[in-house]
Write an enzyme that holds these catalytic residues in place. Structure first.
Site, PDB file in Angstrom:
ATOM      1  N   THR A 132       0.823  -1.213   0.000  1.00 52.19           N
ATOM      2  CA  THR A 132       0.000   0.000   0.000  1.00 52.19           C
ATOM      3  C   THR A 132       0.860   1.267   0.000  1.00 52.19           C
ATOM      4  OG1 THR A 132      -1.475   1.289   1.432  1.00 52.19           O
ATOM      5  CG2 THR A 132      -0.112  -0.315   2.529  1.00 52.19           C
ATOM      6  N   ASP A 133       0.278   2.372  -0.473  1.00 51.20           N
ATOM      7  CA  ASP A 133       0.991   3.659  -0.410  1.00 51.20           C
ATOM      8  C   ASP A 133       1.095   4.168   1.032  1.00 51.20           C
ATOM      9  OD1 ASP A 133      -1.695   4.345  -0.019  1.00 51.20           O
ATOM     10  OD2 ASP A 133      -1.741   5.892  -1.572  1.00 51.20           O
ATOM     11  N   GLU A 134       0.310   3.567   1.942  1.00 54.23           N
ATOM     12  CA  GLU A 134       0.283   4.087   3.321  1.00 54.23           C
ATOM     13  C   GLU A 134       1.614   3.882   4.051  1.00 54.23           C
ATOM     14  OE1 GLU A 134      -3.424   3.355   5.395  1.00 54.23           O
ATOM     15  OE2 GLU A 134      -4.499   3.141   3.518  1.00 54.23           O
ATOM     16  N   TYR A 157      -1.736  -0.540  10.971  1.00 54.34           N
ATOM     17  CA  TYR A 157      -1.888  -1.204   9.665  1.00 54.34           C
ATOM     18  C   TYR A 157      -0.692  -0.904   8.772  1.00 54.34           C
ATOM     19  CZ  TYR A 157      -3.261  -1.631   4.744  1.00 54.34           C
ATOM     20  OH  TYR A 157      -3.264  -1.917   3.389  1.00 54.34           O
ATOM     21  N   LYS A 161       2.343  -3.347   7.284  1.00 59.22           N
ATOM     22  CA  LYS A 161       2.609  -3.524   5.841  1.00 59.22           C
ATOM     23  C   LYS A 161       4.054  -3.107   5.522  1.00 59.22           C
ATOM     24  CE  LYS A 161       0.177  -4.624   2.901  1.00 59.22           C
ATOM     25  NZ  LYS A 161      -0.220  -5.960   2.351  1.00 59.22           N
TER      26      LYS A 161
HETATM   27  P1  NAD Z   1      -9.571  -7.381   2.166  1.00 56.75           P
HETATM   28  O1  NAD Z   1      -9.569  -7.097   3.630  1.00 56.75           O
HETATM   29  O2  NAD Z   1     -10.803  -7.101   1.367  1.00 56.75           O
HETATM   30  O3  NAD Z   1      -9.204  -8.925   1.915  1.00 56.75           O
HETATM   31  C1  NAD Z   1      -8.179  -9.577   2.602  1.00 56.75           C
HETATM   32  C2  NAD Z   1      -8.285 -11.064   2.314  1.00 56.75           C
HETATM   33  O4  NAD Z   1      -7.212 -11.731   2.999  1.00 56.75           O
HETATM   34  C3  NAD Z   1      -9.592 -11.700   2.826  1.00 56.75           C
HETATM   35  O5  NAD Z   1     -10.134 -12.559   1.848  1.00 56.75           O
HETATM   36  C4  NAD Z   1      -9.156 -12.479   4.064  1.00 56.75           C
HETATM   37  O6  NAD Z   1      -9.958 -13.626   4.308  1.00 56.75           O
HETATM   38  C5  NAD Z   1      -7.724 -12.848   3.690  1.00 56.75           C
HETATM   39  N1  NAD Z   1      -6.889 -13.088   4.890  1.00 56.75           N
HETATM   40  C6  NAD Z   1      -6.720 -12.246   5.953  1.00 56.75           C
HETATM   41  N2  NAD Z   1      -5.923 -12.823   6.864  1.00 56.75           N
HETATM   42  C7  NAD Z   1      -5.553 -14.022   6.360  1.00 56.75           C
HETATM   43  C8  NAD Z   1      -4.735 -15.072   6.847  1.00 56.75           C
HETATM   44  N3  NAD Z   1      -4.149 -15.000   8.045  1.00 56.75           N
HETATM   45  N4  NAD Z   1      -4.548 -16.172   6.066  1.00 56.75           N
HETATM   46  C9  NAD Z   1      -5.153 -16.257   4.841  1.00 56.75           C
HETATM   47  N5  NAD Z   1      -5.957 -15.312   4.349  1.00 56.75           N
HETATM   48  C10 NAD Z   1      -6.171 -14.205   5.109  1.00 56.75           C
HETATM   49  O7  NAD Z   1      -8.309  -6.597   1.596  1.00 56.75           O
HETATM   50  P2  NAD Z   1      -8.125  -5.802   0.219  1.00 56.75           P
HETATM   51  O8  NAD Z   1      -8.643  -4.431   0.386  1.00 56.75           O
HETATM   52  O9  NAD Z   1      -8.595  -6.640  -0.898  1.00 56.75           O
HETATM   53  O10 NAD Z   1      -6.539  -5.697   0.168  1.00 56.75           O
HETATM   54  C11 NAD Z   1      -5.760  -6.755  -0.381  1.00 56.75           C
HETATM   55  C12 NAD Z   1      -4.284  -6.399  -0.275  1.00 56.75           C
HETATM   56  O11 NAD Z   1      -4.037  -5.194  -0.994  1.00 56.75           O
HETATM   57  C13 NAD Z   1      -3.807  -6.161   1.156  1.00 56.75           C
HETATM   58  O12 NAD Z   1      -2.519  -6.720   1.272  1.00 56.75           O
HETATM   59  C14 NAD Z   1      -3.776  -4.649   1.285  1.00 56.75           C
HETATM   60  O13 NAD Z   1      -2.780  -4.252   2.210  1.00 56.75           O
HETATM   61  C15 NAD Z   1      -3.416  -4.245  -0.136  1.00 56.75           C
HETATM   62  N6  NAD Z   1      -3.909  -2.924  -0.553  1.00 56.75           N
HETATM   63  C16 NAD Z   1      -5.230  -2.587  -0.386  1.00 56.75           C
HETATM   64  C17 NAD Z   1      -5.681  -1.349  -0.839  1.00 56.75           C
HETATM   65  C18 NAD Z   1      -7.134  -0.954  -0.726  1.00 56.75           C
HETATM   66  O14 NAD Z   1      -7.496   0.168  -1.066  1.00 56.75           O
HETATM   67  N7  NAD Z   1      -8.034  -1.826  -0.306  1.00 56.75           N
HETATM   68  C19 NAD Z   1      -4.783  -0.435  -1.419  1.00 56.75           C
HETATM   69  C20 NAD Z   1      -3.437  -0.822  -1.565  1.00 56.75           C
HETATM   70  C21 NAD Z   1      -3.013  -2.063  -1.140  1.00 56.75           C
HETATM   71  P1  TYD Z   2     -10.764   4.118   4.314  1.00 55.87           P
HETATM   72  O1  TYD Z   2     -11.724   3.698   3.245  1.00 55.87           O
HETATM   73  O2  TYD Z   2     -10.841   3.471   5.650  1.00 55.87           O
HETATM   74  O3  TYD Z   2      -9.298   3.971   3.694  1.00 55.87           O
HETATM   75  P2  TYD Z   2      -7.853   4.474   4.282  1.00 55.87           P
HETATM   76  O4  TYD Z   2      -8.016   4.923   5.660  1.00 55.87           O
HETATM   77  O5  TYD Z   2      -7.036   3.220   4.189  1.00 55.87           O
HETATM   78  O6  TYD Z   2      -7.409   5.539   3.354  1.00 55.87           O
HETATM   79  O7  TYD Z   2     -10.926   5.677   4.543  1.00 55.87           O
HETATM   80  C1  TYD Z   2     -10.770   6.606   3.482  1.00 55.87           C
HETATM   81  C2  TYD Z   2     -10.875   7.999   4.067  1.00 55.87           C
HETATM   82  O8  TYD Z   2     -12.197   8.204   4.563  1.00 55.87           O
HETATM   83  C3  TYD Z   2      -9.944   8.210   5.241  1.00 55.87           C
HETATM   84  O9  TYD Z   2      -9.436   9.551   5.197  1.00 55.87           O
HETATM   85  C4  TYD Z   2     -10.839   8.040   6.454  1.00 55.87           C
HETATM   86  C5  TYD Z   2     -12.195   8.531   5.965  1.00 55.87           C
HETATM   87  N1  TYD Z   2     -13.365   7.859   6.601  1.00 55.87           N
HETATM   88  C6  TYD Z   2     -14.374   8.630   7.179  1.00 55.87           C
HETATM   89  O10 TYD Z   2     -14.347   9.872   7.162  1.00 55.87           O
HETATM   90  N2  TYD Z   2     -15.427   7.980   7.763  1.00 55.87           N
HETATM   91  C7  TYD Z   2     -15.502   6.616   7.813  1.00 55.87           C
HETATM   92  O11 TYD Z   2     -16.489   6.067   8.398  1.00 55.87           O
HETATM   93  C8  TYD Z   2     -14.477   5.843   7.198  1.00 55.87           C
HETATM   94  C9  TYD Z   2     -14.517   4.342   7.211  1.00 55.87           C
HETATM   95  C10 TYD Z   2     -13.415   6.510   6.595  1.00 55.87           C
END
Ligand code: NAD
Ligand code: TYD
Length: 352
Positions: A132-134, A157, A161
Site C-alpha cells: 500500500t501507499d500508506e 496497519y 505492511k
Molecule cells: P480485504 O480485507 O478485502 O481482503 C483480505 C483477504 O485476505 C480476505 O479474503 C481475508 O480472508 C484474507 N486473509 C486475511 N488474513 C488471512 C490469513 N491469516 N490467512 C489467509 N488469508 C487471510 O483486503 P483488500 O482491500 O482486498 O486488500 C488486499 C491487499 O491489498 C492487502 O494486502 C492490502 O494491504 C493491499 N492494498 C489494499 C488497498 C485498498 O485500497 N483496499 C490499497 C493498496 C493495497
Molecule cells: P478508508 O476507506 O478506511 O481507507 P484508508 O483509511 O485506508 O485511506 O478511509 C478513506 C478515508 O475516509 C480516510 O481519510 C478516512 C475517511 N473515513 C471517514 O471519514 N469515515 C468513515 O467512516 C471511514 C470508514 C473513513
C-alpha cells in the site's frame, strides 16, 4: 497447465478481482486461491470462476507456518501473488495484534516456504508482494510518493505492511529470493467490504443512516478503480524487473468531503431522491486517531517502463460502483449481518 500460481487473499476485495483476471486471461495457469476466509473474505465474490478448470480454492491461514510449508511442498508453486492481509486502518487502531500476525508473521511464513521450495532453482520463480501507499506516511498539501520516498508508516496497519515490505526486500537481498513489490493507492469498485469509506457510505445512504465523516472531511485520498489495479498486478508480475518496486495510483485525488458530496449526488439521482436529500445525512464525528492527511502516488515508473495507465475516469467508476451495490443487495445483506453489526456498533455507536 504451464504454471501454478498461488494468490493469497483471493476471496477479499482486490484479491477476487485479481483471481478473476488471471483465471480468465490465463487458461494455461493453475490458479490456487489461498484464503482463511476472515470476515473480509467471501467466496460469493468468485461465484463466476469457481467452476473453471484452472481455478482451485484452498482454505488456510498464512499464520500457520507448518501448514504453509506443507502446502508449498505439495503444490510446488512457480509464483505467488500475496494479497492476504488485515487491511482496515480503524480495525488496526482497535486491535493491532491481528495485523502483526497476519501481515508480518503471515508474510514471513510465505517467504520461508518460497525460499524452501525454490532453493535449488529460482529460474522463472517470483514472489509478488502487494502493498500500500500508506507505508510512505502522510503528505502535506503538495508532493507525491515515489518509489524512493522514505518509509514513514503512521498507523498499526501501515506499520505492519511496511514491516512486511522490508522483509520481502531483505529476503531478496540476503537469500536471492526473486521478488517484486507494488504500493498502490486506495482502491474502489465492486465487492469491497462495507467498512471502507465508499461502500460504507453507499450502504448508509441507501438505508438513510448518518454518514460519519471523520474530522472536517479534509483528508485527501488518491482513488483507483480496482480492475486497473488487477491489470497493473498482471503487468508487474509478468514484466516487472526482479527486486523492483512499482507505485500504482490513479492521479485522482479527492478530499473526503468532496467525494462524499459527489457520492450523495449520484445516490440521490439513482434512488430518485430530491436533490440534496442524501447530503443531509452527513455527520461530522471525532477524527480517526493519527489520521493521515493526504496520500498521492506518482506512478510514472509503472507508466513509463511497463506502459500501464488507468482506464476509467473516477466519476464513471463511482457510478458503476454505486450500480453494483444497488444491484447486489443480497451480497450486501449477507456481509452486513452477524459480525458486521457488532463491529459497526463498537466503531460508530448503535445510534448511527
Ligand atoms: P480485504 O480485507 O478485502 O481482503 C483480505 C483477504 O485476505 C480476505 O479474503 C481475508 O480472508 C484474507 N486473509 C486475511 N488474513 C488471512 C490469513 N491469516 N490467512 C489467509 N488469508 C487471510 O483486503 P483488500 O482491500 O482486498 O486488500 C488486499 C491487499 O491489498 C492487502 O494486502 C492490502 O494491504 C493491499 N492494498 C489494499 C488497498 C485498498 O485500497 N483496499 C490499497 C493498496 C493495497
Ligand atoms: P478508508 O476507506 O478506511 O481507507 P484508508 O483509511 O485506508 O485511506 O478511509 C478513506 C478515508 O475516509 C480516510 O481519510 C478516512 C475517511 N473515513 C471517514 O471519514 N469515515 C468513515 O467512516 C471511514 C470508514 C473513513
Amino acid at each position: 497447465m504451464n504454471k501454478t500460481i498461488c494468490i493469497t487473499g483471493g476471496a477479499g476485495f482486490i484479491g477476487s478481482h485479481v483471481i478473476r483476471h488471471f483465471v480468465n486471461k490465463y487458461p494455461a495457469y493453475h490458479i490456487v486461491n489461498l484464503d482463511k476466509l476472515t470476515y473480509a473474505g467471501n467466496l460469493e465474490n468468485l461465484k463466476d470462476v469457481e467452476g473453471k478448470a484452472n481455478y482451485e480454492f484452498v482454505k488456510g491461514d498464512i499464520v500457520d507456518g507448518d501448514f504453509i510449508i506443507r502446502l508449498f511442498e505439495d503444490y510446488k508453486f512457480d509464483g505467488l501473488i500475496h494479497l492476504a492481509a488485515e487491511s482496515h486502518v480503524d480495525r488496526s487502531i482497535a486491535n493491532p495484534n491481528e495485523f502483526i500476525y497476519a501481515n508480518i508473521v503471515g508474510t514471513t511464513n510465505l517467504l520461508n516456504a518460497a525460499r524452501h521450495i525454490w532453493k535449488e532453482n529460482t529460474e522463472g520463480k517470483r514472489f509478488y508482494h502487494v502493498s500500500t501507499d500508506e507505508v510512505y506516511g502522510s503528505l502535506g498539501e503538495t508532493g507525491y510518493f515515489t518509489e524512493s520516498t522514505p518509509y514513514d508508516p503512521k498507523s498499526p496497519y501501515s506499520a505492519s505492511k511496511a514491516s512486511s515490505d522490508h522483509l520481502v526486500r531483505a529476503y531478496n537481498h540476503t537469500f536471492g529470493l526473486p521478488m517484486v513489490i507494488s504500493n498502490c493507492s486506495n482502491n474502489y469498485g465492486p465487492n469491497q467490504f462495507p467498512e471502507k469509506l465508499i461502500p460504507l457510505f453507499i450502504n448508509n445512504i441507501q438505508n438513510n443512516k448518518p454518514l460519519p465523516v471523520y474530522g472536517k472531511g479534509e483528508n485527501v485520498r488518491d482513488w483507483l478503480w480496482v480492475e486497473d489495479h488487477a491489470e497493473a498486478i498482471d503487468l508487474i508480475y509478468h514484466k516487472g524487473s526482479d527486486g523492483e518496486t512499482y507505485n500504482i495510483g490513479g492521479h485522482n485525488e479527492w478530499k473526503n468531503i468532496d467525494l462524499i458530496r459527489l457520492l450523495c449526488k449520484i445516490m440521490d439521482h439513482k434512488l430518485n431522491r430530491e436533490a440534496g436529500a442524501s447530503e443531509k445525512l452527513i455527520t461530522y464525528v471525532k477524527d480517526r486517531a493519527g489520521h493521515d492527511l493526504r496520500y498521492a502516488i506518482d506512478s510514472t515508473k509503472l507508466q513509463r517502463e511497463l506502459g500501464w495507465k488507468p482506464s476509467l475516469q473516477f466519476e464513471e467508476g463511482l457510478d458503476k460502483t454505486v450500480d453494483w451495490y444497488l444491484q447486489n443487495t443480497e451480497w450486501l445483506k449477507n456481509v452486513t449481518s452477524g459480525e458486521y453489526l457488532k463491529y459497526y456498533e463498537e466503531m460508530y455507536g448503535d445510534d448511527r
